[in-house]
Design a protein around this motif. Structure first.
Motif, PDB file in Angstrom:
ATOM      1  N   ASP A 281      27.485  48.754  72.998  1.00 19.95           N
ATOM      2  CA  ASP A 281      27.730  50.141  73.372  1.00 19.95           C
ATOM      3  C   ASP A 281      26.405  50.884  73.275  1.00 19.95           C
ATOM      4  N   GLU A 282      25.850  51.262  74.423  1.00 11.04           N
ATOM      5  CA  GLU A 282      24.550  51.940  74.485  1.00 11.04           C
ATOM      6  C   GLU A 282      23.487  51.167  73.700  1.00 11.04           C
ATOM      7  N   GLY A 283      23.495  49.851  73.851  1.00  5.65           N
ATOM      8  CA  GLY A 283      22.512  48.997  73.199  1.00  5.65           C
ATOM      9  C   GLY A 283      22.880  48.545  71.806  1.00  5.65           C
ATOM     10  N   ALA A 284      23.897  49.138  71.213  1.00  2.34           N
ATOM     11  CA  ALA A 284      24.324  48.761  69.856  1.00  2.34           C
ATOM     12  C   ALA A 284      25.307  47.600  69.934  1.00  2.34           C
ATOM     13  N   ARG A 285      25.036  46.540  69.170  1.00  2.00           N
ATOM     14  CA  ARG A 285      25.937  45.389  69.097  1.00  2.00           C
ATOM     15  C   ARG A 285      27.197  45.811  68.361  1.00  2.00           C
ATOM     16  N   LEU A 286      28.361  45.509  68.939  1.00  2.97           N
ATOM     17  CA  LEU A 286      29.637  45.836  68.310  1.00  2.97           C
ATOM     18  C   LEU A 286      30.068  44.669  67.434  1.00  2.97           C
ATOM     19  N   VAL A 287      30.250  44.967  66.158  1.00  2.00           N
ATOM     20  CA  VAL A 287      30.549  43.957  65.148  1.00  2.00           C
ATOM     21  C   VAL A 287      31.900  44.278  64.520  1.00  2.00           C
ATOM     22  N   ALA A 288      32.788  43.294  64.450  1.00  2.00           N
ATOM     23  CA  ALA A 288      34.111  43.480  63.855  1.00  2.00           C
ATOM     24  C   ALA A 288      34.226  42.629  62.597  1.00  2.00           C
ATOM     25  N   GLY A 289      34.869  43.182  61.583  1.00  2.33           N
ATOM     26  CA  GLY A 289      35.024  42.444  60.341  1.00  2.33           C
ATOM     27  C   GLY A 289      36.208  42.928  59.535  1.00  2.33           C
ATOM     28  N   CYS A 290      36.413  42.239  58.423  1.00  7.82           N
ATOM     29  CA  CYS A 290      37.544  42.553  57.552  1.00  7.82           C
ATOM     30  C   CYS A 290      37.103  42.745  56.108  1.00  7.82           C
ATOM     31  N   VAL A 291      37.914  43.547  55.427  1.00  7.56           N
ATOM     32  CA  VAL A 291      37.929  43.561  53.974  1.00  7.56           C
ATOM     33  C   VAL A 291      39.162  42.731  53.631  1.00  7.56           C
ATOM     34  N   PRO A 292      38.970  41.418  53.335  1.00  7.64           N
ATOM     35  CA  PRO A 292      40.121  40.561  53.039  1.00  7.64           C
ATOM     36  C   PRO A 292      40.538  40.750  51.581  1.00  7.64           C
ATOM     37  N   ILE A 293      41.777  41.157  51.382  1.00  8.86           N
ATOM     38  CA  ILE A 293      42.220  41.468  50.021  1.00  8.86           C
ATOM     39  C   ILE A 293      43.407  40.617  49.581  1.00  8.86           C
ATOM     40  N   ASP A 294      43.477  40.444  48.276  1.00 12.55           N
ATOM     41  CA  ASP A 294      44.648  39.936  47.579  1.00 12.55           C
ATOM     42  C   ASP A 294      45.193  41.175  46.878  1.00 12.55           C
ATOM     43  N   LYS A 295      46.183  41.809  47.496  1.00 11.16           N
ATOM     44  CA  LYS A 295      46.629  43.104  46.977  1.00 11.16           C
ATOM     45  C   LYS A 295      47.263  42.996  45.597  1.00 11.16           C
ATOM     46  N   HIS A 296      47.830  41.859  45.266  1.00 17.36           N
ATOM     47  CA  HIS A 296      48.475  41.714  43.960  1.00 17.36           C
ATOM     48  C   HIS A 296      47.447  41.537  42.841  1.00 17.36           C
ATOM     49  N   GLY A 297      46.365  40.837  43.152  1.00 15.16           N
ATOM     50  CA  GLY A 297      45.339  40.605  42.141  1.00 15.16           C
ATOM     51  C   GLY A 297      44.195  41.593  42.199  1.00 15.16           C
ATOM     52  N   ARG A 298      44.285  42.574  43.128  1.00 12.76           N
ATOM     53  CA  ARG A 298      43.229  43.572  43.312  1.00 12.76           C
ATOM     54  C   ARG A 298      41.870  42.903  43.486  1.00 12.76           C
ATOM     55  N   ARG A 299      41.856  41.888  44.369  1.00 13.09           N
ATOM     56  CA  ARG A 299      40.614  41.154  44.613  1.00 13.09           C
ATOM     57  C   ARG A 299      40.216  41.256  46.075  1.00 13.09           C
ATOM     58  N   VAL A 300      38.910  41.037  46.303  1.00 13.94           N
ATOM     59  CA  VAL A 300      38.331  41.041  47.647  1.00 13.94           C
ATOM     60  C   VAL A 300      37.629  39.709  47.848  1.00 13.94           C
ATOM     61  N   LEU A 301      37.838  39.096  49.001  1.00 10.62           N
ATOM     62  CA  LEU A 301      37.190  37.830  49.329  1.00 10.62           C
ATOM     63  C   LEU A 301      35.869  38.119  50.034  1.00 10.62           C
ATOM     64  N   LEU A 302      34.757  37.671  49.439  1.00 13.93           N
ATOM     65  CA  LEU A 302      33.432  37.834  50.024  1.00 13.93           C
ATOM     66  C   LEU A 302      32.875  36.469  50.381  1.00 13.93           C
TER      67      LEU A 302
END
Length: 151
Positions: free
Chosen positions: A16-37
């Protein structure tokens, strides 16, 4: 089902106007309040959210889910749009180099084999640890918008 091979190359990626469009997630374990990195493929010792180029044959959500599969081996349900963030603003062109679009994913399962398993380590972190360890501002902003921030 997702492919066992990661998409490569940028010929089908969106800009978009030269900017690369990047899609991603914050993958969570909602029960353990954790984030997968995942370990950065470019900077050793750096932990990042799974993300990558949005391609012209998929929706933003599909791109984010595919990248999370390819980089982390996680499969889940997209539950929220967390925002769009400009990255590396270029004063000469007046545009960002990248625009990151993040979604929250509730992880339903983690596969033992995934496309980038030989390139990347993955690890669960508490929400608080993830906020501390992620160095990119756009990723911290996405983390601050996820449901774990509001508990």
């Amino acid at each position: 089902m997702y492919s066992q091979y990661a998409k490569e190359g940028r010929q089908n990626q969106l800009y978009d106007e030269g900017a690369r469009l990047v899609a991603g997630c914050v993958p969570i374990d909602k029960h353990g309040r954790r984030v997968l990195l995942v370990a950065s493929s470019k900077n050793e010792g750096e932990w990042v959210l799974p993300k990558g180029g949005w391609e012209n044959d998929e929706t933003q959500e599909e791109a984010a889910a595919r990248e999370t599969w390819e980089e982390a081996g996680a499969i889940g349900r997209i539950v929220a749009h967390l925002g769009e963030y400009e990255h590396k603003y270029n004063k000469k062109t007046g545009h960002a180099e990248s625009i990151f679009i993040f979604f929250e994913m509730e992880v339903e399962r983690i596969e033992e084999k995934w496309p980038e398993m030989k390139k990347r380590e993955r690890r669960w972190f508490t929400y608080e640890e993830a906020k501390q360890i992620v160095s990119k501002k756009v990723m911290r902003k996405a983390l601050e918008q996820c449901s774990l921030a509001r508990r």
